[in-house]
Design a protein around this motif. Structure first.
Motif, PDB file in Angstrom:
ATOM      1  N   SER A 198       0.815  -1.206   0.000  1.00  0.00           N
ATOM      2  CA  SER A 198       0.000   0.000   0.000  1.00  0.00           C
ATOM      3  C   SER A 198       0.855   1.264   0.000  1.00  0.00           C
ATOM      4  O   SER A 198       0.349   2.352   0.243  1.00  0.00           O
ATOM      5  N   MET A 199       2.156   1.123  -0.278  1.00  0.00           N
ATOM      6  CA  MET A 199       3.060   2.273  -0.320  1.00  0.00           C
ATOM      7  C   MET A 199       3.108   2.845  -1.734  1.00  0.00           C
ATOM      8  O   MET A 199       2.949   2.117  -2.709  1.00  0.00           O
ATOM      9  N   THR A 200       3.359   4.150  -1.824  1.00  0.00           N
ATOM     10  CA  THR A 200       3.525   4.775  -3.132  1.00  0.00           C
ATOM     11  C   THR A 200       4.917   4.438  -3.676  1.00  0.00           C
ATOM     12  O   THR A 200       5.779   3.930  -2.951  1.00  0.00           O
ATOM     13  N   GLY A 201       5.127   4.750  -4.936  1.00  0.00           N
ATOM     14  CA  GLY A 201       6.425   4.487  -5.549  1.00  0.00           C
ATOM     15  C   GLY A 201       7.552   5.234  -4.868  1.00  0.00           C
ATOM     16  O   GLY A 201       8.654   4.704  -4.679  1.00  0.00           O
ATOM     17  N   GLY A 202       7.308   6.471  -4.479  1.00  0.00           N
ATOM     18  CA  GLY A 202       8.338   7.263  -3.800  1.00  0.00           C
ATOM     19  C   GLY A 202       8.699   6.689  -2.438  1.00  0.00           C
ATOM     20  O   GLY A 202       9.864   6.687  -2.041  1.00  0.00           O
ATOM     21  N   GLN A 203       7.692   6.185  -1.722  1.00  0.00           N
ATOM     22  CA  GLN A 203       7.959   5.592  -0.413  1.00  0.00           C
ATOM     23  C   GLN A 203       8.766   4.306  -0.560  1.00  0.00           C
ATOM     24  O   GLN A 203       9.665   4.041   0.240  1.00  0.00           O
ATOM     25  N   LYS A 204       8.457   3.524  -1.579  1.00  0.00           N
ATOM     26  CA  LYS A 204       9.219   2.292  -1.807  1.00  0.00           C
ATOM     27  C   LYS A 204      10.659   2.598  -2.184  1.00  0.00           C
ATOM     28  O   LYS A 204      11.589   1.943  -1.720  1.00  0.00           O
ATOM     29  N   ASN A 205      10.873   3.613  -3.027  1.00  0.00           N
ATOM     30  CA  ASN A 205      12.235   4.001  -3.399  1.00  0.00           C
ATOM     31  C   ASN A 205      13.026   4.468  -2.187  1.00  0.00           C
ATOM     32  O   ASN A 205      14.206   4.129  -2.040  1.00  0.00           O
ATOM     33  N   ALA A 206      12.405   5.260  -1.327  1.00  0.00           N
ATOM     34  CA  ALA A 206      13.090   5.737  -0.129  1.00  0.00           C
ATOM     35  C   ALA A 206      13.466   4.563   0.776  1.00  0.00           C
ATOM     36  O   ALA A 206      14.560   4.541   1.350  1.00  0.00           O
ATOM     37  N   LEU A 207      12.582   3.582   0.888  1.00  0.00           N
ATOM     38  CA  LEU A 207      12.859   2.415   1.721  1.00  0.00           C
ATOM     39  C   LEU A 207      14.014   1.592   1.152  1.00  0.00           C
ATOM     40  O   LEU A 207      14.940   1.202   1.875  1.00  0.00           O
ATOM     41  N   ILE A 208      14.006   1.355  -0.153  1.00  0.00           N
ATOM     42  CA  ILE A 208      15.051   0.544  -0.792  1.00  0.00           C
ATOM     43  C   ILE A 208      16.399   1.238  -0.723  1.00  0.00           C
ATOM     44  O   ILE A 208      17.397   0.672  -0.268  1.00  0.00           O
ATOM     45  N   PHE A 209      16.463   2.494  -1.195  1.00  0.00           N
ATOM     46  CA  PHE A 209      17.747   3.173  -1.255  1.00  0.00           C
ATOM     47  C   PHE A 209      18.222   3.609   0.125  1.00  0.00           C
ATOM     48  O   PHE A 209      19.427   3.701   0.360  1.00  0.00           O
ATOM     49  N   GLY A 210      17.304   3.841   1.049  1.00  0.00           N
ATOM     50  CA  GLY A 210      17.700   4.115   2.428  1.00  0.00           C
ATOM     51  C   GLY A 210      18.332   2.882   3.067  1.00  0.00           C
ATOM     52  O   GLY A 210      19.315   2.984   3.802  1.00  0.00           O
ATOM     53  N   GLY A 211      17.763   1.704   2.777  1.00  0.00           N
ATOM     54  CA  GLY A 211      18.349   0.458   3.278  1.00  0.00           C
ATOM     55  C   GLY A 211      19.722   0.202   2.693  1.00  0.00           C
ATOM     56  O   GLY A 211      20.645  -0.240   3.400  1.00  0.00           O
TER      57      GLY A 211
ATOM     58  N   ALA B 181      21.809   2.522   1.629  1.00  0.00           N
ATOM     59  CA  ALA B 181      22.719   3.501   2.219  1.00  0.00           C
ATOM     60  C   ALA B 181      23.108   3.087   3.639  1.00  0.00           C
ATOM     61  O   ALA B 181      24.276   3.207   4.027  1.00  0.00           O
ATOM     62  N   ALA B 182      22.152   2.575   4.408  1.00  0.00           N
ATOM     63  CA  ALA B 182      22.450   2.123   5.772  1.00  0.00           C
ATOM     64  C   ALA B 182      23.416   0.939   5.748  1.00  0.00           C
ATOM     65  O   ALA B 182      24.355   0.872   6.554  1.00  0.00           O
ATOM     66  N   PHE B 183      23.233   0.018   4.809  1.00  0.00           N
ATOM     67  CA  PHE B 183      24.151  -1.120   4.690  1.00  0.00           C
ATOM     68  C   PHE B 183      25.543  -0.638   4.311  1.00  0.00           C
ATOM     69  O   PHE B 183      26.542  -1.129   4.829  1.00  0.00           O
ATOM     70  N   PHE B 184      25.638   0.337   3.414  1.00  0.00           N
ATOM     71  CA  PHE B 184      26.928   0.871   2.986  1.00  0.00           C
ATOM     72  C   PHE B 184      27.663   1.511   4.159  1.00  0.00           C
ATOM     73  O   PHE B 184      28.861   1.299   4.349  1.00  0.00           O
ATOM     74  N   VAL B 185      26.942   2.294   4.974  1.00  0.00           N
ATOM     75  CA  VAL B 185      27.551   2.918   6.145  1.00  0.00           C
ATOM     76  C   VAL B 185      27.997   1.847   7.138  1.00  0.00           C
ATOM     77  O   VAL B 185      29.091   1.925   7.714  1.00  0.00           O
ATOM     78  N   LEU B 186      27.189   0.842   7.335  1.00  0.00           N
ATOM     79  CA  LEU B 186      27.556  -0.262   8.225  1.00  0.00           C
ATOM     80  C   LEU B 186      28.768  -1.005   7.709  1.00  0.00           C
ATOM     81  O   LEU B 186      29.666  -1.386   8.460  1.00  0.00           O
ATOM     82  N   PHE B 187      28.835  -1.199   6.399  1.00  0.00           N
ATOM     83  CA  PHE B 187      29.967  -1.878   5.762  1.00  0.00           C
ATOM     84  C   PHE B 187      31.248  -1.076   5.966  1.00  0.00           C
ATOM     85  O   PHE B 187      32.293  -1.635   6.299  1.00  0.00           O
ATOM     86  N   LEU B 188      31.173   0.244   5.778  1.00  0.00           N
ATOM     87  CA  LEU B 188      32.355   1.083   5.991  1.00  0.00           C
ATOM     88  C   LEU B 188      32.736   1.147   7.457  1.00  0.00           C
ATOM     89  O   LEU B 188      33.925   1.262   7.796  1.00  0.00           O
ATOM     90  N   ALA B 189      31.773   1.072   8.357  1.00  0.00           N
ATOM     91  CA  ALA B 189      32.066   1.078   9.778  1.00  0.00           C
ATOM     92  C   ALA B 189      32.844  -0.164  10.173  1.00  0.00           C
ATOM     93  O   ALA B 189      33.652  -0.122  11.107  1.00  0.00           O
ATOM     94  N   GLY B 190      32.660  -1.274   9.475  1.00  0.00           N
ATOM     95  CA  GLY B 190      33.418  -2.487   9.741  1.00  0.00           C
ATOM     96  C   GLY B 190      34.910  -2.288   9.455  1.00  0.00           C
ATOM     97  O   GLY B 190      35.751  -2.828  10.162  1.00  0.00           O
TER      98      GLY B 190
END
Length: 126
Positions: free
Chosen positions: A98-111, A113-122
């Motif tokens: 029930s999410m709009t396209g913009g909300q889905k994009n924010a969820l995917i690319f936000g996830g 970005a969070a993984f990338f930051v976590l990867f660099l923190a390692g």
């Protein structure tokens, strides 16, 4: 030829099942000057505004005018969000159907970005 006709019939059937749900945003836009009446804010912040926050657009007086260009209430158009997908699937999932396209994009690319930051923190831990 019948196989193609059956395939076309199936495609037409699936396309008829795909619906676009239109969800109200509570914003009504003047088509003349692009002023946006937001139900959550009302129009008291405008000069001569008498409608407090929470006043729905449908409950405004029939002689309501745009505060900036004085256009009639008929000149306003509701701003809606479209949610694409099959009607039978809208209630499934973790709320993502029930999410709009913009909300889905924010969820995917936000996830991502969070993984990338976590990867660099390692790398920073070593």
């Amino acid at each position: 030829m019948t196989r193609q006709e059956e395939a076309l019939k199936r495609v037409a059937e699936l396309k008829s099942q795909e619906v676009f749900i239109k969800r109200s945003t509570g914003v009504f836009k003047c088509q003349n000057c692009n002023y946006e009446y937001k139900e959550s804010e009302g129009d008291q912040m405008m000069i001569g505004g008498v409608n407090p926050p929470g006043t729905s657009f449908s409950s405004l007086a029939s002689n309501y005018r745009c505060p900036t260009c004085r256009a009639s209430k008929d000149s306003f158009q509701e701003v809606v969000e479209e949610i694409a997908g099959f009607e039978v699937n809208q209630g499934y999932g973790f709320g993502t159907n029930s999410m709009t396209g913009g909300q889905k994009n924010a969820l995917i690319f936000g996830g991502l970005a969070a993984f990338f930051v976590l990867f660099l923190a390692g790398y920073g831990m070593s």
